[in-house]
Each structure stands twice: as structure tokens, then as C-alpha cells.
Design an enzyme around this catalytic site. Sequence first.
Site, PDB file in Angstrom:
ATOM      1  N   GLU A 186       0.829  -1.204   0.000  1.00 48.97           N
ATOM      2  CA  GLU A 186       0.000   0.000   0.000  1.00 48.97           C
ATOM      3  C   GLU A 186       0.862   1.253   0.000  1.00 48.97           C
ATOM      4  O   GLU A 186       0.562   2.238  -0.699  1.00 48.97           O
ATOM      5  CB  GLU A 186      -0.919  -0.002   1.225  1.00 48.97           C
ATOM      6  CG  GLU A 186      -1.870  -1.193   1.289  1.00 48.97           C
ATOM      7  CD  GLU A 186      -1.309  -2.366   2.074  1.00 48.97           C
ATOM      8  OE1 GLU A 186      -2.100  -3.071   2.715  1.00 48.97           O
ATOM      9  OE2 GLU A 186      -0.076  -2.587   2.033  1.00 48.97           O
ATOM     10  N   ALA A 190      13.661 -37.551  -5.576  1.00 44.81           N
ATOM     11  CA  ALA A 190      13.746 -38.000  -6.966  1.00 44.81           C
ATOM     12  C   ALA A 190      13.934 -39.506  -6.953  1.00 44.81           C
ATOM     13  O   ALA A 190      14.671 -40.044  -6.113  1.00 44.81           O
ATOM     14  CB  ALA A 190      14.897 -37.309  -7.681  1.00 44.81           C
ATOM     15  N   GLY A 240      17.200 -38.001   3.465  1.00 43.91           N
ATOM     16  CA  GLY A 240      16.819 -39.185   2.734  1.00 43.91           C
ATOM     17  C   GLY A 240      15.559 -39.904   3.181  1.00 43.91           C
ATOM     18  O   GLY A 240      14.666 -39.326   3.787  1.00 43.91           O
ATOM     19  N   ARG A 281      22.386 -22.632  -6.347  1.00 51.15           N
ATOM     20  CA  ARG A 281      23.423 -22.239  -7.312  1.00 51.15           C
ATOM     21  C   ARG A 281      22.959 -22.319  -8.764  1.00 51.15           C
ATOM     22  O   ARG A 281      23.574 -21.720  -9.646  1.00 51.15           O
ATOM     23  CB  ARG A 281      24.667 -23.110  -7.119  1.00 51.15           C
ATOM     24  CG  ARG A 281      24.418 -24.599  -7.242  1.00 51.15           C
ATOM     25  CD  ARG A 281      25.558 -25.410  -6.656  1.00 51.15           C
ATOM     26  NE  ARG A 281      25.295 -26.849  -6.740  1.00 51.15           N
ATOM     27  CZ  ARG A 281      24.562 -27.506  -5.861  1.00 51.15           C
ATOM     28  NH1 ARG A 281      24.011 -26.865  -4.845  1.00 51.15           N
ATOM     29  NH2 ARG A 281      24.370 -28.809  -5.989  1.00 51.15           N
ATOM     30  N   LEU A 303      12.261 -38.660   5.395  1.00 50.54           N
ATOM     31  CA  LEU A 303      11.017 -38.495   4.638  1.00 50.54           C
ATOM     32  C   LEU A 303       9.922 -39.398   5.182  1.00 50.54           C
ATOM     33  O   LEU A 303       8.771 -38.976   5.341  1.00 50.54           O
ATOM     34  CB  LEU A 303      11.272 -38.798   3.161  1.00 50.54           C
ATOM     35  CG  LEU A 303      12.085 -37.752   2.387  1.00 50.54           C
ATOM     36  CD1 LEU A 303      12.576 -38.326   1.063  1.00 50.54           C
ATOM     37  CD2 LEU A 303      11.268 -36.496   2.146  1.00 50.54           C
TER      38      LEU A 303
END
Length: 362
Positions: free
Chosen positions: A60, A166, A303, A224, A307
Amino acid sequence: MKMGIQLSSLDEQYISRCLQLARCGRGSTSPNPMVGAVIVCDGRIIGEGYHIRAGEPHAEVNAVRSVKDCDKELLSGSTIYVSLEPCSHYGKTPPCCDLIISCRIPRVVIAATDINAQVNGAGIARMRAAGIEVVTGVLDVEAYELNKTFFTLHKKGRPYITLKWAETADGFIDKLRGSFSEGKPLAISTPESLVAMHRLRADCDAIMVGSRTALLDDPSLTVRHWGGRNPIRLVVDRDNSLPATLRIFDGTVPAILYTYAPMNGKYGKNVEQIRLLKEGEILSQIIAHLADMKINNLLVEGGAALLNLFLDSGLWDAIRVERNPSLFIGNGVVAPQLPDGLSEVVECCGGNEIHLFAHKKS
């Protein structure tokens, strides 16, 4: 009736622009939300702004400052559109609702109410008490989605938690390795999907791994491959046995080590050690500490043991699984088991599949 429909349509149009502006602050406003503001007079936008960075002026304020001197007198006949309720308290900046009142803006249209206990309707109430017409709930679903991490912290008292891993086509996240000397972690991501993953990191306040991942992979946990700030690095090491030579502890990015063991002085600057209570549940203690730090958005990269700990506890909001459909290894570290009944969205990135899952709303 036509006039009412037209006004509603215009209100949505300008709130949509507010949301577009708010996204410009992506990755730099936390622990504050992303907010955009638009000032309109007689169908013409005379000012726009967004919250650029935490600790700096709110949307604002930037919108009012953007109004040209020759248009300042138009403020008293304008509508200001804001994607989130203007604040009503003093923090690092003054209350935005007081600015709106002082500018004599007669109408305010708000997408979402701010559920932060310091605001939570107080800004709306103050403006209405000053005689300002306040309209709320315009594109509020979209506004809440934009700042879901902020709202999770204030609604649930914990960060928004994303679990990420992954995996290969046959369901493994890594080769079987006993030490870093046995080779680098299995390369599952492609160059394109690696960029996308680092963009995800840049959106997060903190990133967490377990001690085994820290030791075997020696990750830097930085962005990176993408522009933006690096998240705070978190590692769970119950025995406080990780070597100080790991990249996580190199001091270039703040790091926090959570442990049950006595703290020691082997780690250098920018590394904080938090000793947990053995009789307490480990995740609840860590999450409570992160909430106290006002961490809105936590990314858990694993790992498998860490998880699965989050999955078993139900302590997550989103899951991102990257799957390489052409990579088979036959044996290795088994990927975490997804809960049943999840809604799924599949995207393609650099030849890999990105599977996105959302927790059932509570």
C-alpha cells in the site's frame, strides 16, 4: 443490476492485477506475505506497488508513493485494491490502514483477510470506523493460495511443509552406499529439472536433510542453479556425530543442527546447535522451533528415513516426486511409500516426470 455486475467484474480485474504484482516479491518477503496494491480513479490506474522485501515498505505504501504529484488530489476519489487486508499494527513499518485513512481514500477492496493474530480483521474494522467503504473476499481463494505458506504458519502454528525426492523408474532414490567414498549419489535429475528444483529451494525459508544424507551426499543445499536467496540449512543428527568439514557447516549459509547429544564447539560460525529432549517427539520439537523462528516454508529433501518420518506422522502439506522414466537400477534405497488416495498433478521437465501431491485439506 448491470452496474453491479460491471463493478464486480472490474473489482476482480484489479484484484487480479494485485495478485500479479504480489508475485514479484516471490522469494524475498518471508516471513511476511506477498502483497500487491493498485489505486484506481475513474477507471484509470494512478498507482501500483507490491511488498518487495521483508522489513521494507508494504504494498500500500509503495502504491501511494507511486502516484504522481499531479494525481495526489485524486486519492480522495479513488479505490485502492489490495490482495491482503492492510495491517493495523506497528512492526518494522507503520500500519497501512492508517495510511489509507490519512490519504482519505474512500473505498478499499480486499482479496483476503489477514488471519495473523496481530491483524485478523482489525485493519478492516479501523477503516470502516473511519467511514471508508470496505469490500472483502474478491478472488480470496486465489489470494489464499498465493500465500498458503504464510497462512499455514498462522493457522496451524507450523511451517508449510513440502517433502521432495527423486526416484528411478523402478522406485529407488539412490544406490546402496555405505560412505561418500563409495561414489556420489545417483544422478536422477536432468539439467532442466535441476534448475526447477533449485527454484523450489529459492522459494523456501529452510531446507532439511538427515544425518545419513549429510554424510553420504555432502550436499551444499544452495540455489546455485537459480537466482535468489539460499534457504537456512537444517540437519537432524541425533548423536551429534557429523564431521564439521561437511558443506552444510561451511558457514556460507546459516545452518541449524538438531541433536539429542550434548552440544560441542567443533562447528564454526553460522552454525547453531539445538539440543532436543529425548523424551519428546523429535519432529514436534523441531517444527515448534521453526515456528518460533517464523519459518513459513520448509522443504524436506530426505533421505528415506527422514522423509518416512514425516510421512508416518502426517506432517506435510505437499509432496514433489521427480521420476526419471528411463532410469532403472534394479536395487538400491527404496523410495518412500506415498499415502493412498492423494490427488496428483503430473508435469514434464527436461524429460523427467514431476508428480505433485497435495495433503487433504483440514
